[in-house]
Design a protein around this motif. Structure first.
Motif, PDB file in Angstrom:
ATOM      1  N   ALA A 105      18.521 115.087 -30.365  1.00  0.00           N
ATOM      2  CA  ALA A 105      17.130 114.634 -30.278  1.00  0.00           C
ATOM      3  C   ALA A 105      16.401 115.397 -29.178  1.00  0.00           C
ATOM      4  O   ALA A 105      16.947 115.580 -28.075  1.00  0.00           O
ATOM      5  N   PRO A 106      15.159 115.862 -29.440  1.00  0.00           N
ATOM      6  CA  PRO A 106      14.415 116.624 -28.433  1.00  0.00           C
ATOM      7  C   PRO A 106      14.274 115.894 -27.095  1.00  0.00           C
ATOM      8  O   PRO A 106      14.378 116.521 -26.032  1.00  0.00           O
ATOM      9  N   GLN A 107      14.045 114.590 -27.132  1.00  0.00           N
ATOM     10  CA  GLN A 107      13.880 113.845 -25.885  1.00  0.00           C
ATOM     11  C   GLN A 107      15.160 113.836 -25.070  1.00  0.00           C
ATOM     12  O   GLN A 107      15.140 113.934 -23.838  1.00  0.00           O
ATOM     13  N   LEU A 108      16.300 113.745 -25.759  1.00  0.00           N
ATOM     14  CA  LEU A 108      17.586 113.773 -25.056  1.00  0.00           C
ATOM     15  C   LEU A 108      17.833 115.145 -24.440  1.00  0.00           C
ATOM     16  O   LEU A 108      18.288 115.257 -23.290  1.00  0.00           O
ATOM     17  N   LEU A 109      17.508 116.202 -25.180  1.00  0.00           N
ATOM     18  CA  LEU A 109      17.688 117.545 -24.639  1.00  0.00           C
ATOM     19  C   LEU A 109      16.771 117.800 -23.452  1.00  0.00           C
ATOM     20  O   LEU A 109      17.147 118.493 -22.503  1.00  0.00           O
ATOM     21  N   HIS A 110      15.574 117.239 -23.492  1.00  0.00           N
ATOM     22  CA  HIS A 110      14.677 117.381 -22.343  1.00  0.00           C
ATOM     23  C   HIS A 110      15.288 116.707 -21.121  1.00  0.00           C
ATOM     24  O   HIS A 110      15.219 117.236 -20.000  1.00  0.00           O
ATOM     25  N   ARG A 111      15.902 115.545 -21.304  1.00  0.00           N
ATOM     26  CA  ARG A 111      16.567 114.873 -20.182  1.00  0.00           C
ATOM     27  C   ARG A 111      17.728 115.715 -19.661  1.00  0.00           C
ATOM     28  O   ARG A 111      17.905 115.857 -18.439  1.00  0.00           O
ATOM     29  N   TYR A 112      18.513 116.288 -20.555  1.00  0.00           N
ATOM     30  CA  TYR A 112      19.601 117.160 -20.125  1.00  0.00           C
ATOM     31  C   TYR A 112      19.061 118.362 -19.338  1.00  0.00           C
ATOM     32  O   TYR A 112      19.649 118.776 -18.334  1.00  0.00           O
ATOM     33  N   ALA A 113      17.962 118.936 -19.813  1.00  0.00           N
ATOM     34  CA  ALA A 113      17.386 120.095 -19.129  1.00  0.00           C
ATOM     35  C   ALA A 113      16.973 119.733 -17.718  1.00  0.00           C
ATOM     36  O   ALA A 113      17.212 120.492 -16.769  1.00  0.00           O
ATOM     37  N   ARG A 114      16.349 118.573 -17.559  1.00  0.00           N
ATOM     38  CA  ARG A 114      15.900 118.139 -16.245  1.00  0.00           C
ATOM     39  C   ARG A 114      17.074 117.796 -15.326  1.00  0.00           C
ATOM     40  O   ARG A 114      17.057 118.118 -14.138  1.00  0.00           O
ATOM     41  N   ALA A 115      18.099 117.163 -15.858  1.00  0.00           N
ATOM     42  CA  ALA A 115      19.219 116.743 -15.023  1.00  0.00           C
ATOM     43  C   ALA A 115      20.167 117.888 -14.689  1.00  0.00           C
ATOM     44  O   ALA A 115      20.627 118.013 -13.552  1.00  0.00           O
ATOM     45  N   TYR A 116      20.461 118.738 -15.682  1.00  0.00           N
ATOM     46  CA  TYR A 116      21.535 119.706 -15.528  1.00  0.00           C
ATOM     47  C   TYR A 116      21.085 121.158 -15.543  1.00  0.00           C
ATOM     48  O   TYR A 116      21.881 122.046 -15.205  1.00  0.00           O
ATOM     49  N   GLY A 117      19.836 121.433 -15.928  1.00  0.00           N
ATOM     50  CA  GLY A 117      19.388 122.812 -15.990  1.00  0.00           C
ATOM     51  C   GLY A 117      20.301 123.639 -16.870  1.00  0.00           C
ATOM     52  O   GLY A 117      20.699 123.216 -17.957  1.00  0.00           O
ATOM     53  N   SER A 118      20.674 124.822 -16.409  1.00  0.00           N
ATOM     54  CA  SER A 118      21.530 125.695 -17.208  1.00  0.00           C
ATOM     55  C   SER A 118      22.931 125.130 -17.393  1.00  0.00           C
ATOM     56  O   SER A 118      23.662 125.542 -18.295  1.00  0.00           O
ATOM     57  N   ARG A 119      23.319 124.161 -16.560  1.00  0.00           N
ATOM     58  CA  ARG A 119      24.628 123.526 -16.732  1.00  0.00           C
ATOM     59  C   ARG A 119      24.673 122.614 -17.967  1.00  0.00           C
ATOM     60  O   ARG A 119      25.736 122.104 -18.313  1.00  0.00           O
ATOM     61  N   ALA A 120      23.540 122.394 -18.604  1.00  0.00           N
ATOM     62  CA  ALA A 120      23.552 121.671 -19.878  1.00  0.00           C
ATOM     63  C   ALA A 120      24.433 122.387 -20.889  1.00  0.00           C
ATOM     64  O   ALA A 120      25.048 121.749 -21.758  1.00  0.00           O
ATOM     65  N   HIS A 121      24.518 123.713 -20.772  1.00  0.00           N
ATOM     66  CA  HIS A 121      25.387 124.468 -21.679  1.00  0.00           C
ATOM     67  C   HIS A 121      26.856 124.108 -21.452  1.00  0.00           C
ATOM     68  O   HIS A 121      27.649 124.100 -22.400  1.00  0.00           O
ATOM     69  N   ALA A 122      27.222 123.823 -20.212  1.00  0.00           N
ATOM     70  CA  ALA A 122      28.603 123.418 -19.926  1.00  0.00           C
ATOM     71  C   ALA A 122      28.878 122.041 -20.508  1.00  0.00           C
ATOM     72  O   ALA A 122      29.947 121.782 -21.073  1.00  0.00           O
ATOM     73  N   LEU A 123      27.896 121.143 -20.371  1.00  0.00           N
ATOM     74  CA  LEU A 123      28.048 119.797 -20.932  1.00  0.00           C
ATOM     75  C   LEU A 123      28.227 119.853 -22.446  1.00  0.00           C
ATOM     76  O   LEU A 123      29.017 119.096 -23.024  1.00  0.00           O
ATOM     77  N   LEU A 124      27.498 120.761 -23.091  1.00  0.00           N
ATOM     78  CA  LEU A 124      27.472 120.822 -24.562  1.00  0.00           C
ATOM     79  C   LEU A 124      28.425 121.860 -25.151  1.00  0.00           C
ATOM     80  O   LEU A 124      28.442 122.057 -26.375  1.00  0.00           O
ATOM     81  N   LYS A 125      29.227 122.488 -24.311  1.00  0.00           N
ATOM     82  CA  LYS A 125      30.133 123.519 -24.811  1.00  0.00           C
ATOM     83  C   LYS A 125      31.092 122.935 -25.850  1.00  0.00           C
ATOM     84  O   LYS A 125      31.717 121.898 -25.646  1.00  0.00           O
ATOM     85  N   GLY A 126      31.199 123.621 -26.968  1.00  0.00           N
ATOM     86  CA  GLY A 126      32.105 123.192 -28.018  1.00  0.00           C
ATOM     87  C   GLY A 126      31.576 122.078 -28.895  1.00  0.00           C
ATOM     88  O   GLY A 126      32.269 121.616 -29.804  1.00  0.00           O
ATOM     89  N   LYS A 127      30.333 121.667 -28.652  1.00  0.00           N
ATOM     90  CA  LYS A 127      29.732 120.593 -29.449  1.00  0.00           C
ATOM     91  C   LYS A 127      28.823 121.224 -30.512  1.00  0.00           C
ATOM     92  O   LYS A 127      27.990 122.084 -30.202  1.00  0.00           O
ATOM     93  N   ASN A 128      28.991 120.782 -31.758  1.00  0.00           N
ATOM     94  CA  ASN A 128      28.210 121.340 -32.856  1.00  0.00           C
ATOM     95  C   ASN A 128      27.439 120.295 -33.645  1.00  0.00           C
ATOM     96  O   ASN A 128      26.662 120.636 -34.531  1.00  0.00           O
ATOM     97  N   ASN A 129      27.668 119.027 -33.328  1.00  0.00           N
ATOM     98  CA  ASN A 129      26.948 117.948 -33.980  1.00  0.00           C
ATOM     99  C   ASN A 129      27.047 116.695 -33.118  1.00  0.00           C
ATOM    100  O   ASN A 129      27.793 116.668 -32.126  1.00  0.00           O
ATOM    101  N   VAL A 130      26.312 115.663 -33.488  1.00  0.00           N
ATOM    102  CA  VAL A 130      26.267 114.448 -32.680  1.00  0.00           C
ATOM    103  C   VAL A 130      27.650 113.806 -32.586  1.00  0.00           C
ATOM    104  O   VAL A 130      28.017 113.244 -31.546  1.00  0.00           O
TER     105      VAL A 130
END
Length: 527
Positions: free
Chosen positions: A430-455
């Motif tokens: 969801a766009p709103q969730l990704l915006h929260r991730y961007a604000r909290a983790y910045g580029s580290r959002a990629h580390a949080l989401l590594k290996g994830k391809n769906n909900v």
């Protein structure tokens, strides 16, 4: 992301610097020292940013009102740091415009304009627009105000997620070799020749023996107590404890500006857009004599903040409208000021060299933490044989490198384009969730989401919008151990969740086997 092995602990643990205190100053000093190649151990008796450093007004600012007390040096230092910090972590800090309504009962308009002119020009500005007069009858910020307020001023400062700023400093320190021990109290400390012998006691009763060449006392409100009771060292300096309290109400306005309100007693209070759905109001300045680990807002303070807001806003608020509040004790450098609000926000560093060095930090404010840390390590480094120079002025915090390479100011000014790219890459979230991730983790959002391809790859949705993958990330990388850490310091999700959510999350954590190991996994940023 390139995973690194967890740090091992030997007994006794040898280090160059033992930092006592996991607030913004302690974490900042640990980061700076580790980045210069010093071996660092930091201990914090509670969670990172558990007290003063998560209880601020959440502003990166020069301190406009400090000009009234002729603290031009402090204001200039803070204004310089304001833009340094905005560049270092544009995900958790961003520019914010402040509106100051004016009426005849306040300071003369010409005096305010002069103060704002100084504020604009005491330090070089590249990111923030200057101040100007404002017709509140034509500007969106005038709509929520009473009709009496037709004229005002607008100027710039910055916003910060204060608790996350502490965590990011600790993360950067750990990634540079520091060992961070939360929920670990420095139980005893004594000099032996050119070393300090310390016993650190974890909450589970386990003891760590540490031999350090230098100790940094960054205990905040406990700085004097630690000196006398643990280090058995006397100091000519002392702190004055001043409580600052804030309230949160459902949002009072829809625009993106904040307000700075002047009260008849000379104090100022901010009303700030907060967490999308709320308004943050504060702070107070009250002399404090109670226990430093159980600070709470008083009814008088709630009434004071409501009354002041009702002087300005057309829609009144009452104590019953407060959905959350918090209070913290600021350990301000004692300067004999009669009024608590006039006590200096500057800092002093006290270096004791009667044996192994002991550096104590007195005072300070969140905006100047990086400079304080730099000066602190400059003081102790020569005694430790370290000649590496300062490095943090041009360095990003973890997650702050939104673009690579990063042209000057791009990460600050183009945050929305970073969010857009994140939403394209992970379109299944969801766009709103990704915006929260961007604000909290910045580029580290990629580390949080590594290996994830769906909900489904995010794991269980423990609470609305809080997936197991995020909780696991916070346990592994950010020293979180319980629901309060996650819902109130690593995030403010507790504001958005119904009552009982902490218990739900704590039960989930307990079912998963409880707390993580003391040292989190280290990582390098990746995309």
């Amino acid at each position: 992301m390139q995973a690194h092995s967890k740090q091992s602990v030997s007994f006794p643990l040898e280090c160059d610097v033992l930092v006592v205190g996991g607030g913004i100053n302690g974490a900042g000093i640990a980061r700076d020292a580790a980045g210069r190649g010093l071996s660092v151990v930091l201990c914090e008796q509670h969670d990172l940013a558990a007290h003063t450093s998560s209880s601020s007004s959440k502003l990166i600012h020069g301190g406009l009102r400090y000009l009234e007390h002729y603290e031009f040096g402090l204001v200039r230092k803070a204004l310089i740091e304001r833009e340094v910090l905005l560049r270092s972590a544009p995900h958790i800090m961003w520019p914010l415009r402040f509106v100051m309504p004016h009426d005849r009962g306040q300071r003369p308009a010409w005096l305010i304009r002069l103060g704002m002119f100084l504020y604009d020009h005491l330090a070089r500005r590249e990111l923030l627009p200057g101040s100007r007069g404002l017709d509140l009858r034509r500007h969106p910020s005038g709509a929520p105000l009473k009709a009496d307020f037709t004229r005002g001023f607008v100027y710039s400062d910055g916003w910060v997620d204060d608790a996350r700023l502490v965590v990011l400093n600790a993360m950067d320190a750990a990634e540079k070799g520091a060992q961070i021990h939360t929920r670990t109290r420095c139980e005893s400390l004594g000099r032996q020749g050119d070393r300090w012998n310390a016993t650190l006691r974890r909450q589970d009763g386990h003891a760590l023996q540490v031999r350090a060449r230098c100790v940094v006392n960054a205990a905040g409100p406990w700085v004097a107590q630690f000196l006398g009771e643990s280090a058995h060292v006397r100091s000519s300096k002392s702190v004055r404890l001043v409580k600052g309290s804030h309230i949160v109400v459902k949002k009072l306005f829809d625009h993106d500006h904040a307000y700075i309100f002047q009260n008849a007693d000379g104090r100022i209070v901010f009303a700030i857009p907060y967490e999308r759905d709320f308004t943050l109001i504060g702070t107070t300045d009250v002399e404090y004599k109670g226990a430093t680990d159980s600070v709470a807002i008083s009814q008088d303070e709630i009434d004071y903040l409501c009354t002041l807001c009702n002087r300005y806003f057309s829609r009144p608020i009452a104590p019953a409208d407060v959905v959350w509040s918090y209070a913290g004790v600021r350990p301000l450098l004692e300067d004999a000021a009669a009024d608590a609000s006039a006590v200096t926000r500057d800092y002093q560093l006290d270096l004791n060299t009667e044996g192994a060095p002991l550096l104590s930090v007195f005072g300070g404010k969140i905006t100047t933490f990086r400079k304080l840390a730099e000066e602190a390590v400059d003081l102790i480094a020569p005694a430790l044989g370290n000649s590496r120079g300062a490095w943090t002025a041009n360095a990003c915090m973890p997650g702050g490198d939104l673009f690579a390479p990063t042209p000057q100011n791009r990460s600050v000014r183009e945050f929305d384009s970073f969010v857009h790219g994140l939403q394209q890459q992970y379109a299944w979230l969801a766009p709103q969730l990704l915006h929260r991730y961007a604000r909290a983790y910045g580029s580290r959002a990629h580390a949080l989401l590594k290996g994830k391809n769906n909900v489904e790859d995010m794991g269980e949705e423990i609470l609305a919008g809080l997936y197991a993958a995020e909780v696991d990330y916070l346990l592994r990388h950010e020293w979180a151990t319980c629901a309060a850490d996650i819902l109130w310091r690593r995030s403010k999700l507790g504001l958005h969740f119904p009552k009982g959510s902490e218990a739900v999350l704590d039960a989930w954590l307990a079912a998963r086997g409880g707390q993580r190991s003391d040292q989190p996994e280290l990582q390098a940023a990746s995309r």
